[in-house]
Design an enzyme around this catalytic site. Structure first.
Site, PDB file in Angstrom:
ATOM      1  CE  LYS A  86       2.960  -5.807  15.468  1.00 18.08           C
ATOM      2  NZ  LYS A  86       2.431  -4.986  13.998  1.00 18.08           N
ATOM      3  NE  ARG A  91     -10.161   2.833  32.673  1.00 15.36           N
ATOM      4  CZ  ARG A  91     -10.890   3.341  32.962  1.00 15.36           C
ATOM      5  NH1 ARG A  91     -11.364   4.350  33.074  1.00 15.36           N
ATOM      6  NH2 ARG A  91     -11.100   2.747  34.889  1.00 15.36           N
ATOM      7  CG  HIS A 146     -11.438   8.036  36.349  1.00 12.82           C
ATOM      8  ND1 HIS A 146     -11.579   8.658  34.900  1.00 12.82           N
ATOM      9  CD2 HIS A 146     -12.685   7.286  36.074  1.00 12.82           C
ATOM     10  CE1 HIS A 146     -12.825   7.892  33.971  1.00 12.82           C
ATOM     11  NE2 HIS A 146     -12.626   6.792  34.587  1.00 12.82           N
ATOM     12  NE  ARG A 190     -19.484   1.756  34.460  1.00 11.19           N
ATOM     13  CZ  ARG A 190     -20.730   1.060  34.527  1.00 11.19           C
ATOM     14  NH1 ARG A 190     -21.925   1.915  33.785  1.00 11.19           N
ATOM     15  NH2 ARG A 190     -20.913  -0.092  34.824  1.00 11.19           N
ATOM     16  CB  THR A 191     -14.654   4.703  31.068  1.00 14.31           C
ATOM     17  OG1 THR A 191     -14.625   4.836  32.704  1.00 14.31           O
ATOM     18  CG2 THR A 191     -14.011   6.778  30.700  1.00 14.31           C
TER      19      THR A 191
END
Lengths: 309, 309, 309
Positions: free
Chosen positions: B80, B101, B129, B51-52
């Site tokens: 890695k 994020r 957020h 969504r974001t």
């Protein structure tokens, strides 16, 4: 029409290499151009490689082209049993250029033979990674002012390290002296030493990695000791900490020395090196953008004259 | 140059918040502009959030910018062993802006300290957020005509709910009265009640969720009780069905009441609410596009004057 | 406003089909246009399908639109328990058009009923895949000069093969004669034979796949026997090698015969067929680009007049 694919840098003459570096320089002056307007470029990463993919996708986007593709083959038709040929033929219907990474050596060569559109090899197994070599050459030329007569030290995994093999071959045109610094388990393979002999490339081998040994280096090319190359993880744990570059090792080095690394690093360059002005690996990665823009334009038939402003 | 990163909304003054909301309003009038032509924006989702990510990518695309990135870190160099710093430094070579994020609290702050380009925090663990908060504020202002002196009811998971904590802090400028409605296990943490006291924010706590309690609400902010926050799944099963908003509970509510939800919902808003004109959560999500366009422009140094038509 | 979604080709009249084919022809003349400038198209692949996704994304990009989306639902909010309706409502806030693939039959129909923006069905389970049918029709019309009165041979998995069912229904307007060639386990289902009878579509059934049987074919439509359709893998292993087209089987076929396949193939067309001029499956895939550009424009209300040059 000539297939202009780039599978290996070994196919390029000295003149072609210098020409592409000149093109890259033009793109460094201005990476944002609309020269690929209307073009669709497919990035087919059968094996994931975020860094290389993002670099190529940025190169295309800054030139005005559009990107389609996948970053991981696990959800593609390959997993339904489709052959590489069929996948390449399918994508050739949609895109003007394919940039591909594959875990199998020779995959890019094969793709270039069946595809009606150009292929850029973005790494095929342990074999070739020509755009990495172009950005290495660009970084060396830019920092040293020349590619000729340099002392280049290759450090770490010289056995499996695709980038050092390609760099070695590309430098044959420029009279380098190489120093190979590696543990016995990861030594430069015989075939590349034979290649050096056949092409009059001077080289010296070392197993120690000390301040004294690197004193006359112009380029120190560090590589990652990759866990995935080891079948014996105990051996990996033993080796990975041996070839670590620390800031205090740089005190007696030449002022023009620059440290390169294809990235990602794990721990082979200590973090205190990052602030040393001889550290050049992040700028090197940035040069990848310009080198890749040059390669993309070249395989699409866009010339230096077309892009000069 | 000033680093214009957006890590937390708490850093923004009342004036700055109102300025960004005015910018968002301009974008609601016209979200399609060429103001990011030639810009490359990297969306680095170390933790998936479709969504974001889609909201941000739409924001960039409608402004004419180009997007590179990844939606899942499992196939990146992080796996890695690459550090966050190296990944951020690498991407900074390619992009003009990073939207990230990450599952770790503080990751965005750290990235903003090492990156030479701006960072937008698109969620760091249970911490911040800020673009969600901006779209919440925009939705409240738009539906109520003001941000001042409102009765805001927060319902559900007030313990782990990142969005309610950020909203609470951002509202300190606007003299709200908060009502916290949550089961004991998911109560508003002490630190946020202390924050309210220190900032003269009025609040009332409830454990019941009934028609009577929400009668004077202006905003009813529902939240998802997230399974992934529970170590005891039995406890989750017991709690998840307690705080469900049903359409018949809305009969005696104020006409100006609007129901918000950061989405995705599971079952905390019954589907019969969707057709109630007080349901606003889908429009709220749409406001995310405009709020994010404002944030993106702001961190890139594009001003309200630049975008006014 | 009329919802212009494309869920199934069965809804289209003969006139509408011929109109879309004419549009596709215009796009074959020039697939690069700026007609979707400022539009954002979401490609929501709840079930992976690289080929279909890349084809649609190329179509959008060559028309100047921008693409957002996901290629795999495993990291989306669906996996957090979000309903399809909520996902569709959310994406409708961002995009101008949704192209979706879903593993559940009826998913596209449902999405078209709740979404305020058009939906294109890019495959819903074993049900419909209308853009595949449009490219099949375009390929037939282009190679045969007409869609009328053709002998069309469908070979392989006629039980689960979504593409053959859709093609059969779409051809009802054009007086075809079908030949169904399949093993007993994969026969054309009764419901489609009833459909043929009701629509005066002639058909003949065969269990053998020989040179003689295909002698008067105009179109030979091969299909993949998909492993994922079998619960009994022993049965799959037995059946998969029975219906293989080999180059020598083509000697006595009509000059106008063209071989189609929705791809990917596994082994049902031998590789020696690829160089036969009757092999048309790769060009068929290319036609998908033009057919999809026509479909995208049509659902967005862009007409043939708008695109004629």
């Amino acid at each position: 029409m000539e297939n202009r694919s780039l599978v290996t840098i070994a196919e390029h003459s000295k003149e072609k290499i210098l020409y592409l570096l000149e093109m890259a320089k033009q793109f460094e002056n201005n990476p944002n151009r609309k020269i690929l307007d209307g073009k669709v470029v497919a990035t087919l990463f059968f094996e994931p490689s975020t860094r290389t993919r993002l670099s190529f996708e940025t190169a295309v986007n800054r030139l005005g082209g559009r990107v389609i593709g996948f970053s991981d083959a696990s959800t593609t038709s390959s997993s339904k049993g489709e052959t590489l040929k069929d996948t390449i033929m399918m994508v050739s219907n949609y895109a003007d250029l394919i940039i591909m990474r594959h875990h199998l050596e020779g995959a890019a060569r094969y793709a270039s033979e069946v595809a009606p559109i150009p292929i850029i090899n973005a790494g095929d197994g342990a074999n070739q990674h020509p755009s990495q070599t172009m950005l290495d050459l660009y970084s060396i030329q830019k920092t040293q002012g020349t590619l000729e007569n340099l002392n280049i030290f290759l450090v770490g995994d010289l056995k499996y390290g695709r980038t050092v093999h390609s760099l070695l071959m590309a430098m044959r045109h420029f009279n380098p002296t190489f120093h190979f610094i590696a543990p016995d388990e990861l030594k430069m393979p015989e075939e590349y030493k034979i290649y050096c002999n056949e092409n009059n490339i001077k080289y010296v081998e070392h197993t120690d990695f000390t301040e004294d040994i690197i004193a006359d280096a112009d380029i120190l090319y560090m590589t990652r000791v990759q866990r995935e190359r080891f079948t014996d993880l105990m051996e990996y744990e033993r080796v990975k900490n041996v070839y670590i570059l620390r800031n205090k090792m740089l005190e007696k080095t030449r002022p023009n020395l620059r440290i390169l690394h294809p990235l990602p690093r794990v721990n082979e360059i200590a973090y205190d090196v990052d602030d040393n002005e001889k550290a050049y690996y992040f700028q090197q990665a940035r040069n990848g953008l310009f080198a890749r823009q040059a390669i993309i334009c070249d395989v699409l038939g866009i010339t230096l004259d077309d892009i000069k402003e």
